[in-house]
Write a protein that holds these residues in place. Structure first.
Motif, PDB file in Angstrom:
ATOM      1  N   ASP A  57       5.320   4.282   7.116  1.00 21.97           N
ATOM      2  CA  ASP A  57       6.111   5.438   6.708  1.00 21.97           C
ATOM      3  C   ASP A  57       7.321   5.054   5.876  1.00 21.97           C
ATOM      4  O   ASP A  57       7.897   5.891   5.191  1.00 21.97           O
ATOM      5  N   ASN A  58       7.750   3.801   5.927  1.00 27.70           N
ATOM      6  CA  ASN A  58       8.991   3.402   5.279  1.00 27.70           C
ATOM      7  C   ASN A  58       8.863   1.961   4.766  1.00 27.70           C
ATOM      8  O   ASN A  58       8.991   1.011   5.538  1.00 27.70           O
ATOM      9  N   TYR A  59       8.622   1.841   3.454  1.00 27.39           N
ATOM     10  CA  TYR A  59       8.403   0.503   2.882  1.00 27.39           C
ATOM     11  C   TYR A  59       9.656  -0.367   2.935  1.00 27.39           C
ATOM     12  O   TYR A  59       9.571  -1.602   2.903  1.00 27.39           O
ATOM     13  N   VAL A  60      10.847   0.250   3.006  1.00 24.99           N
ATOM     14  CA  VAL A  60      12.098  -0.512   3.028  1.00 24.99           C
ATOM     15  C   VAL A  60      12.138  -1.442   4.236  1.00 24.99           C
ATOM     16  O   VAL A  60      12.720  -2.528   4.188  1.00 24.99           O
ATOM     17  N   LEU A  61      11.489  -1.019   5.323  1.00 25.05           N
ATOM     18  CA  LEU A  61      11.467  -1.839   6.529  1.00 25.05           C
ATOM     19  C   LEU A  61      10.805  -3.189   6.266  1.00 25.05           C
ATOM     20  O   LEU A  61      11.165  -4.196   6.889  1.00 25.05           O
ATOM     21  N   ALA A  62       9.852  -3.238   5.338  1.00 27.69           N
ATOM     22  CA  ALA A  62       9.189  -4.507   5.013  1.00 27.69           C
ATOM     23  C   ALA A  62      10.183  -5.493   4.401  1.00 27.69           C
ATOM     24  O   ALA A  62      10.149  -6.687   4.709  1.00 27.69           O
TER      25      ALA A  62
ATOM     26  N   GLU B 136       7.252 -10.103  -5.200  1.00 25.61           N
ATOM     27  CA  GLU B 136       6.198  -9.172  -5.612  1.00 25.61           C
ATOM     28  C   GLU B 136       6.523  -7.744  -5.199  1.00 25.61           C
ATOM     29  O   GLU B 136       6.231  -6.797  -5.944  1.00 25.61           O
ATOM     30  N   LEU B 137       7.143  -7.577  -4.047  1.00 29.44           N
ATOM     31  CA  LEU B 137       7.528  -6.225  -3.628  1.00 29.44           C
ATOM     32  C   LEU B 137       8.610  -5.652  -4.539  1.00 29.44           C
ATOM     33  O   LEU B 137       8.571  -4.460  -4.889  1.00 29.44           O
ATOM     34  N   PHE B 138       9.572  -6.475  -4.947  1.00 26.76           N
ATOM     35  CA  PHE B 138      10.605  -5.992  -5.877  1.00 26.76           C
ATOM     36  C   PHE B 138       9.992  -5.621  -7.227  1.00 26.76           C
ATOM     37  O   PHE B 138      10.395  -4.631  -7.843  1.00 26.76           O
ATOM     38  N   ALA B 139       9.037  -6.423  -7.686  1.00 26.89           N
ATOM     39  CA  ALA B 139       8.382  -6.111  -8.959  1.00 26.89           C
ATOM     40  C   ALA B 139       7.668  -4.764  -8.883  1.00 26.89           C
ATOM     41  O   ALA B 139       7.701  -3.972  -9.842  1.00 26.89           O
ATOM     42  N   LEU B 140       7.063  -4.471  -7.741  1.00 29.07           N
ATOM     43  CA  LEU B 140       6.405  -3.177  -7.560  1.00 29.07           C
ATOM     44  C   LEU B 140       7.439  -2.061  -7.417  1.00 29.07           C
ATOM     45  O   LEU B 140       7.248  -0.958  -7.962  1.00 29.07           O
ATOM     46  N   ARG B 141       8.544  -2.356  -6.730  1.00 26.15           N
ATOM     47  CA  ARG B 141       9.598  -1.342  -6.571  1.00 26.15           C
ATOM     48  C   ARG B 141      10.221  -0.958  -7.915  1.00 26.15           C
ATOM     49  O   ARG B 141      10.685   0.175  -8.091  1.00 26.15           O
ATOM     50  N   MET B 142      10.206  -1.862  -8.886  1.00 31.75           N
ATOM     51  CA  MET B 142      10.776  -1.576 -10.209  1.00 31.75           C
ATOM     52  C   MET B 142       9.937  -0.570 -11.002  1.00 31.75           C
ATOM     53  O   MET B 142      10.375  -0.079 -12.039  1.00 31.75           O
ATOM     54  N   THR B 143       8.739  -0.261 -10.522  1.00 37.02           N
ATOM     55  CA  THR B 143       7.908   0.756 -11.172  1.00 37.02           C
ATOM     56  C   THR B 143       8.113   2.138 -10.554  1.00 37.02           C
ATOM     57  O   THR B 143       7.441   3.090 -10.951  1.00 37.02           O
TER      58      THR B 143
ATOM     59  N   GLU C  13       4.312  10.015  -7.793  1.00 42.83           N
ATOM     60  CA  GLU C  13       5.480  10.440  -8.556  1.00 42.83           C
ATOM     61  C   GLU C  13       5.085  11.134  -9.851  1.00 42.83           C
ATOM     62  O   GLU C  13       4.138  10.725 -10.529  1.00 42.83           O
ATOM     63  N   LYS C  14       5.833  12.184 -10.172  1.00 37.91           N
ATOM     64  CA  LYS C  14       5.698  12.808 -11.488  1.00 37.91           C
ATOM     65  C   LYS C  14       6.825  12.288 -12.363  1.00 37.91           C
ATOM     66  O   LYS C  14       8.000  12.385 -12.003  1.00 37.91           O
ATOM     67  N   TYR C  15       6.460  11.737 -13.491  1.00 38.60           N
ATOM     68  CA  TYR C  15       7.467  11.121 -14.361  1.00 38.60           C
ATOM     69  C   TYR C  15       8.078  12.196 -15.262  1.00 38.60           C
ATOM     70  O   TYR C  15       7.838  12.270 -16.463  1.00 38.60           O
ATOM     71  N   ILE C  16       8.844  13.069 -14.604  1.00 40.49           N
ATOM     72  CA  ILE C  16       9.537  14.150 -15.298  1.00 40.49           C
ATOM     73  C   ILE C  16      11.033  13.938 -15.127  1.00 40.49           C
ATOM     74  O   ILE C  16      11.530  13.792 -14.009  1.00 40.49           O
TER      75      ILE C  16
ATOM     76  N   TYR D  56       0.834  -1.206   0.000  1.00 36.52           N
ATOM     77  CA  TYR D  56       0.000   0.000   0.000  1.00 36.52           C
ATOM     78  C   TYR D  56       0.871   1.259   0.000  1.00 36.52           C
ATOM     79  O   TYR D  56       0.594   2.212  -0.738  1.00 36.52           O
ATOM     80  N   ARG D  57       1.933   1.236   0.810  1.00 40.26           N
ATOM     81  CA  ARG D  57       2.832   2.395   0.872  1.00 40.26           C
ATOM     82  C   ARG D  57       3.540   2.612  -0.464  1.00 40.26           C
ATOM     83  O   ARG D  57       3.629   3.737  -0.956  1.00 40.26           O
ATOM     84  N   LEU D  58       4.026   1.544  -1.075  1.00 44.03           N
ATOM     85  CA  LEU D  58       4.718   1.656  -2.357  1.00 44.03           C
ATOM     86  C   LEU D  58       3.775   2.158  -3.454  1.00 44.03           C
ATOM     87  O   LEU D  58       4.156   3.001  -4.274  1.00 44.03           O
ATOM     88  N   GLU D  59       2.568   1.632  -3.481  1.00 46.69           N
ATOM     89  CA  GLU D  59       1.605   2.060  -4.497  1.00 46.69           C
ATOM     90  C   GLU D  59       1.293   3.542  -4.362  1.00 46.69           C
ATOM     91  O   GLU D  59       1.156   4.254  -5.362  1.00 46.69           O
TER      92      GLU D  59
END
Length: 445
Positions: free
Chosen positions: A289-294, A325-332, A195-198, A186-189
């Motif tokens: 607050d911090n998805y990296v902790l997951a 699955e989390l890495f796949a989401l992080r790649m976006t 994010e602005k893709y600029i 949820y946090r990653l999404e």
């Protein structure tokens, strides 16, 4: 002012995660309701109900006293048993999984509410029992209050049955990992959507002014909106130096900024104080607050499962599924985070954990402690195969990072395994990855 309100909000969030928060609130409600019922009894509510609805009133003093005494003793026993189960859950989770999962278990709102129901009912019964006092040659009998005590006790017994069911579910490692996964997903999404893709390049901040931390603790969050308002008001460009979730020592640079010269030292100090107030420090780490902790928590569960004392490769394989699955989401998501003003100009640069660093940290631990198990190694190759097949990858450099980790895993696996069948299996997965992987990359060690 907004930064102070944000800090108060974050403090309340941290307070809510404490195991005694909801029990204390609900207990206070039970106590106040007991006094409210004493007041109603004093103005004759039981007398009125005896005349109009006698079924709602317990009108025998000895029966009322016996019921309330039994309820009080029973509730104390139930509370002791329930708190003991919670402590066993926390101890087992810390020993078998990871101490990092404890905050998530302690902050389980359902368990807190159930414990609060117990305590509120106990306080209500105690004060209702005390309110049965001599009145001349008779007793002042709070008959309606006793009936409510019976109802509350029935509710407590139902809550106890649900508590046993819930605690038996919570202690399962799959339930723990699933909760961690859902929170981080949820946090990653949310981060990906925001994010602005600029494409932008931020200025070199090596010569900018530094603001150092005046306290120690984990950098829990950054209140971006007030920080952006300060940046626009004073025409600043700002960089948040530490990565969110990092432990900050007093005197370490946390903010760098560049902007128009101020009129004096006092104004500089006032501005720096306002900028520093937008950083929220805490002694707790929260996945919200911090998805990296997951990633850290699920990896530690996997490593604990592979320890000789537990030896549970099945749990490790399940953990790798969640990590995949989390890495796949992080790649976006981009490696660099910026806050843009209305003109789409980057005014705040927020340092984040790069995909390369995140993947290396996870794989370094898994390679070290799991490479001896060929089934786990096989699962890791399957994870890489899945990640390389992703078509919505935001940065092609992510795939180069994956290739590096495939090479590292291949080297460690071949160095560890001497059985011909195991080596054949490793090489077969490398062949599969070569078919997925673009031709310009190589898997040679």
């Amino acid at each position: 002012m907004k930064s102070y309100l944000y800090k108060i909000f974050k403090s309340l969030e941290n307070l809510e995660s404490k195991i005694a928060f909801y029990p204390a609130i609900i207990s206070l409600v039970g106590l106040l309701f007991a006094f409210f019922m004493i007041f109603l009894e004093s103005i004759g509510i039981s007398k009125y109900l005896i005349e109009h609805a006698p079924i709602l009133v317990v009108n025998n003093t000895e029966t009322a006293r016996s019921l309330l005494t039994t309820f009080i003793a029973g509730l104390i026993s139930i509370m002791v048993f329930s708190f003991s189960l919670v402590m066993i859950l926390l101890n087992q989770a810390s020993s078998n999984f990871s101490p990092r999962v404890l905050p998530g278990l302690i902050s389980n709102r359902r368990h807190q509410i159930i414990l609060g129901i117990y305590n509120a009912t106990l306080l209500y019964c105690i004060f209702t029992l005390v309110s049965i006092t001599p009145h001349g040659d008779k007793y002042q009998m709070p008959g309606f209050s006793v009936l409510l005590a019976i109802i509350f006790m029935t509710l407590s017994l139902g809550a106890f049955i649900y508590f046993i069911h819930s605690i038996s579910q919570e202690i399962q490692v799959n339930t723990i990992m699933d909760k961690i996964f859902k929170k981080s997903k949820y946090r990653l999404e949310k981060l990906v959507e925001a994010e602005k893709y600029i494409d932008t390049e931020f200025e070199d901040s090596s010569n900018w002014k530094c603001i150092t931390a005046n306290t120690t603790g984990y950098m829990q969050d950054v209140n971006l909106r007030p920080l952006a308002n300060l940046a626009q008001e004073h025409n600043l460009k700002i960089e948040i130096v530490p990565i969110k979730g990092a432990y900050i020592l007093k005197g370490i640079a946390v903010i760098k900024y560049k902007g128009e010269a101020n009129k004096g030292m006092d104004e500089d100090e006032d501005l720096e104080s306002k900028l520093l107030d937008t950083i929220v420090f805490s002694n707790n780490e929260l996945i919200e607050d911090n998805y990296v902790l997951a990633f850290k928590q699920i990896t530690e569960i996997a490593l604990k499962a592979m320890s000789p004392g537990i030896n549970d490769p099945g749990t490790c394989i399940n953990a790798i599924d969640y990590i995949t699955e989390l890495f796949a989401l992080r790649m976006t998501k981009k490696d660099h985070s910026f806050y843009f003003n209305e003109n789409d100009e980057a005014i705040i640069h927020i340092n984040t954990v790069s995909f390369e660093e995140l993947l290396y940290n996870v794989m370094a631990a898994l390679r070290t402690y799991c490479r001896h198990d060929i089934i786990v190694v096989q699962k890791l190759f399957i994870m890489f195969q899945y990640l390389l097949q992703q078509n919505n990858v935001l940065n092609e450099n992510y795939k180069e990072t994956i290739i590096k980790e495939v090479v590292n895993l291949k080297k460690d696996a071949l160095d560890t395994h001497n059985n011909e069948r195991d080596i054949e299996l490793i090489n077969s997965y490398i062949t599969k990855l070569e078919n997925v992987n673009p031709s310009e990359y190589t898997f040679e060690v």
